[in-house]
Design an enzyme around this catalytic site. Structure first.
Site, mmCIF file in Angstrom:
data_model
loop_
_atom_site.group_PDB
_atom_site.id
_atom_site.type_symbol
_atom_site.label_atom_id
_atom_site.label_comp_id
_atom_site.label_asym_id
_atom_site.label_seq_id
_atom_site.Cartn_x
_atom_site.Cartn_y
_atom_site.Cartn_z
ATOM 1 N N CYS A 1 -16.078 -5.320 -5.056
ATOM 2 C CA CYS A 1 -15.909 -6.632 -5.688
ATOM 3 C C CYS A 1 -17.224 -6.999 -6.364
ATOM 4 O O CYS A 1 -18.025 -6.111 -6.675
ATOM 5 C CB CYS A 1 -15.451 -7.681 -4.667
ATOM 6 S SG CYS A 1 -16.629 -8.011 -3.343
ATOM 7 N N ARG B 1 -14.612 -10.602 -0.676
ATOM 8 C CA ARG B 1 -13.362 -9.835 -0.745
ATOM 9 C C ARG B 1 -13.478 -8.399 -0.265
ATOM 10 O O ARG B 1 -12.645 -7.937 0.539
ATOM 11 C CB ARG B 1 -12.833 -9.842 -2.183
ATOM 12 C CG ARG B 1 -12.371 -11.196 -2.642
ATOM 13 C CD ARG B 1 -12.169 -11.216 -4.145
ATOM 14 N NE ARG B 1 -13.430 -11.050 -4.857
ATOM 15 C CZ ARG B 1 -13.563 -10.848 -6.152
ATOM 16 N NH1 ARG B 1 -12.482 -10.764 -6.900
ATOM 17 N NH2 ARG B 1 -14.752 -10.736 -6.710
ATOM 18 N N ASP C 1 -11.002 -14.396 -6.337
ATOM 19 C CA ASP C 1 -12.292 -14.606 -5.677
ATOM 20 C C ASP C 1 -12.275 -15.938 -4.922
ATOM 21 O O ASP C 1 -12.139 -16.993 -5.539
ATOM 22 C CB ASP C 1 -13.392 -14.614 -6.742
ATOM 23 C CG ASP C 1 -14.771 -14.549 -6.124
ATOM 24 O OD1 ASP C 1 -14.896 -14.801 -4.911
ATOM 25 O OD2 ASP C 1 -15.729 -14.242 -6.849
HETATM 26 P P1 4NP Z 1 -17.057 -11.468 -3.717
HETATM 27 O O1 4NP Z 1 -17.338 -13.032 -3.978
HETATM 28 O O2 4NP Z 1 -17.246 -10.787 -5.058
HETATM 29 O O3 4NP Z 1 -15.660 -11.446 -3.257
HETATM 30 O O4 4NP Z 1 -18.062 -11.021 -2.677
HETATM 31 C C1 4NP Z 1 -18.521 -13.515 -4.551
HETATM 32 C C2 4NP Z 1 -19.662 -13.610 -3.811
HETATM 33 C C3 4NP Z 1 -20.814 -14.103 -4.367
HETATM 34 C C4 4NP Z 1 -20.827 -14.510 -5.688
HETATM 35 C C5 4NP Z 1 -19.686 -14.411 -6.448
HETATM 36 C C6 4NP Z 1 -18.523 -13.907 -5.875
HETATM 37 N N1 4NP Z 1 -22.017 -15.057 -6.254
HETATM 38 O O5 4NP Z 1 -21.977 -15.451 -7.429
HETATM 39 O O6 4NP Z 1 -23.055 -15.090 -5.578
#
Ligand code: 4NP
Length: 154
Positions: free
Chosen positions: A10, A16, A125
């Protein structure tokens, strides 16, 4: 040798993909599939960090402890070390494809494509939302994990 080595990708590797890794490990173990799994992010924002507390809590609801997982970024060697690389959404898939080295051996795809009726769908997300989003994420990645295990079982 494991029958499959599967990497879930991800953006941040804290919401995720850790849940996808956990759901897949669980489904593989239930089905007796000898598979290895890992997860990573396309971005480096959370390298070395544990999963988001809301992801840890969601996994715990299902009896799985992911508090020891640590964030890492997608690396060129992953394209040779893993047999399958699954993107959680279309942007992740585009970023993975853009970084795939020539002659790589991994099969790359969108995670929800594993589920016939959900082909082309993203795992949304949940980072900017509330806890309920993490339950939706768990449902999505569990459904995909079970389908993947069924296709990977010899
Ligand atoms: P992930 O969610 O891609 O599902 O781990 C996110 C975690 C952090 C960030 C964006 C999405 N961020 O911008 O820090």
């Amino acid at each position: 040798m494991p029958q499959a080595k599967v990497l879930f990708v991800c953006l941040g590797n804290i919401c995720r993909s850790p849940l996808a890794e956990a759901a897949f490990r669980h489904a593989a173990s239930e089905a007796g599939l000898d598979a290895e799994a890992d997860s990573c992010g396309t971005a480096a924002y959370h390298v070395g960090e544990p999963p988001d507390p809301r992801s840890i809590a969601e996994a715990k609801k299902h009896g799985i402890d992911i508090s020891g997982y640590r964030g890492r970024q997608l690396h060129a060697r992953d394209f040779h070390e893993f047999t399958h690389i699954y993107a959680l959404d279309e942007q992740n898939l585009a970023d993975i494809d853009a970084r795939a080295p020539a002659g790589h051996t991994a099969r790359i795809g969108l995670l929800m494509d594993a589920v016939d009726v959900r082909k082309g769908e993203p795992v949304a997300d949940p980072y900017y939302g509330d806890e309920e989003g993490f339950s939706t994420t768990w449902r999505d990645v569990s459904e995909a994990a079970k389908a993947l295990v069924a296709t990977l079982k010899p």
